[in-house]
Design a protein around this motif. Structure first.
Motif, PDB file in Angstrom:
ATOM      1  N   PHE A 150       0.873  -1.289  -0.031  1.00 13.73           N
ATOM      2  CA  PHE A 150      -0.193   0.092   0.017  1.00 13.73           C
ATOM      3  C   PHE A 150       1.092   1.248  -0.002  1.00 13.73           C
ATOM      4  O   PHE A 150       1.964   1.149   0.071  1.00 13.73           O
ATOM      5  N   ARG A 151       0.282   2.270  -0.214  1.00 16.14           N
ATOM      6  CA  ARG A 151       1.112   3.614  -0.430  1.00 16.14           C
ATOM      7  C   ARG A 151       0.157   4.629   0.333  1.00 16.14           C
ATOM      8  O   ARG A 151      -0.900   4.717   0.179  1.00 16.14           O
ATOM      9  N   GLN A 152       0.774   5.937   0.804  1.00 15.05           N
ATOM     10  CA  GLN A 152       0.180   6.945   1.408  1.00 15.05           C
ATOM     11  C   GLN A 152       1.142   8.047   0.745  1.00 15.05           C
ATOM     12  O   GLN A 152       2.107   8.337   1.449  1.00 15.05           O
ATOM     13  N   ALA A 153       0.619   8.998   0.008  1.00 16.03           N
ATOM     14  CA  ALA A 153       1.314  10.278  -0.578  1.00 16.03           C
ATOM     15  C   ALA A 153       0.685  11.497   0.864  1.00 16.03           C
ATOM     16  O   ALA A 153      -0.136  11.161   1.286  1.00 16.03           O
ATOM     17  N   SER A 192     -11.967 -10.190   2.971  1.00 16.86           N
ATOM     18  CA  SER A 192     -12.954 -10.390   1.923  1.00 16.86           C
ATOM     19  C   SER A 192     -12.278 -10.115   0.611  1.00 16.86           C
ATOM     20  O   SER A 192     -12.583 -10.859  -0.534  1.00 16.86           O
ATOM     21  N   LYS A 193     -11.281  -8.969   0.557  1.00 12.36           N
ATOM     22  CA  LYS A 193     -10.745  -8.825  -0.650  1.00 12.36           C
ATOM     23  C   LYS A 193      -9.418  -8.306  -0.671  1.00 12.36           C
ATOM     24  O   LYS A 193      -8.992  -7.942   0.570  1.00 12.36           O
ATOM     25  N   LEU A 194      -8.430  -8.650  -1.409  1.00 11.58           N
ATOM     26  CA  LEU A 194      -7.086  -8.620  -1.201  1.00 11.58           C
ATOM     27  C   LEU A 194      -6.831  -6.951  -1.649  1.00 11.58           C
ATOM     28  O   LEU A 194      -5.767  -6.428  -0.929  1.00 11.58           O
ATOM     29  N   THR A 195      -7.694  -6.134  -2.065  1.00 13.68           N
ATOM     30  CA  THR A 195      -7.487  -4.679  -2.118  1.00 13.68           C
ATOM     31  C   THR A 195      -7.797  -4.075  -1.064  1.00 13.68           C
ATOM     32  O   THR A 195      -7.592  -2.744  -0.703  1.00 13.68           O
ATOM     33  N   GLU A 196      -8.413  -4.462  -0.164  1.00  9.77           N
ATOM     34  CA  GLU A 196      -9.054  -4.003   1.431  1.00  9.77           C
ATOM     35  C   GLU A 196      -7.951  -3.840   2.310  1.00  9.77           C
ATOM     36  O   GLU A 196      -7.654  -4.383   2.807  1.00  9.77           O
ATOM     37  N   ILE A 197      -7.872  -2.309   2.489  1.00 12.83           N
ATOM     38  CA  ILE A 197      -7.037  -2.115   3.817  1.00 12.83           C
ATOM     39  C   ILE A 197      -7.263  -2.630   5.064  1.00 12.83           C
ATOM     40  O   ILE A 197      -6.386  -3.333   5.781  1.00 12.83           O
ATOM     41  N   ALA A 198      -8.582  -2.542   5.187  1.00 13.15           N
ATOM     42  CA  ALA A 198      -9.163  -3.144   6.700  1.00 13.15           C
ATOM     43  C   ALA A 198      -8.980  -4.753   6.798  1.00 13.15           C
ATOM     44  O   ALA A 198      -8.913  -5.227   7.902  1.00 13.15           O
ATOM     45  N   GLY A 199      -8.598  -5.238   5.643  1.00 16.67           N
ATOM     46  CA  GLY A 199      -8.448  -7.124   5.701  1.00 16.67           C
ATOM     47  C   GLY A 199      -6.900  -7.425   6.250  1.00 16.67           C
ATOM     48  O   GLY A 199      -6.965  -8.488   6.743  1.00 16.67           O
ATOM     49  N   TYR A 200      -6.168  -6.389   6.222  1.00 14.30           N
ATOM     50  CA  TYR A 200      -4.844  -6.627   6.632  1.00 14.30           C
ATOM     51  C   TYR A 200      -4.505  -6.571   8.165  1.00 14.30           C
ATOM     52  O   TYR A 200      -4.969  -5.563   8.664  1.00 14.30           O
ATOM     53  N   ASP A 201      -3.742  -7.449   8.646  1.00 17.24           N
ATOM     54  CA  ASP A 201      -3.615  -7.554  10.118  1.00 17.24           C
ATOM     55  C   ASP A 201      -2.217  -7.063  10.418  1.00 17.24           C
ATOM     56  O   ASP A 201      -2.024  -6.562  11.673  1.00 17.24           O
TER      57      ASP A 201
END
Length: 126
Positions: free
Chosen positions: A37-40, A105-114
């Motif tokens: 992920f990235r944050q500008a 639920s989705k690889l793209t969702e930030i909330a899914g990562y621990d």
């Protein structure tokens, strides 16, 4: 608990390449979905790329598709993000993340990562 440490960021000219690395502390990361992920500055964190635990599925942000590639080396407990044809809009802090079972639920969702690394800065000059 998995510890993630990113490296490989830096300053590069537009059109250049960088390879980011993410070192995982546990061998069990091979059963985790892995993401970048990235944050500008002034923007929300966004999904960039992900690799399913089986290695059979990858997903990319539309803007980086064809330029970035996610991969892993299970033997070395490493995940990589190869970034080519970089442009100034790619400037951000890049984070490695791990999604343990039960998976999000989705690889793209930030909330899914621990688990998250501390981030590595990528700066692309024009």
């Amino acid at each position: 608990q998995v510890q993630l440490v990113e490296s490989g960021g830096g300053l590069v000219q537009a059109g250049g390449s960088l390879r980011l690395s993410c070192a995982a502390s546990e061998r069990t990361f091979s059963s985790y979905n892995m993401g970048w992920f990235r944050q500008a500055p002034g923007k929300e964190r966004e999904f960039v790329a992900a690799l399913s635990w089986s290695g059979s599925t990858t997903s990319y942000l539309g803007d980086v598709k064809g330029r970035f590639a996610i991969s892993r080396d299970i033997d070395k407990n490493m995940v990589y993000l190869q970034m080519n044809r970089l442009n100034p809009e790619d400037t951000a802090v890049y984070y490695c993340a791990a999604d343990r079972p039960p998976y999000g639920s989705k690889l793209t969702e930030i909330a899914g990562y621990d688990y998250w690394g501390q981030g590595t800065q990528v700066t692309v000059s024009s």
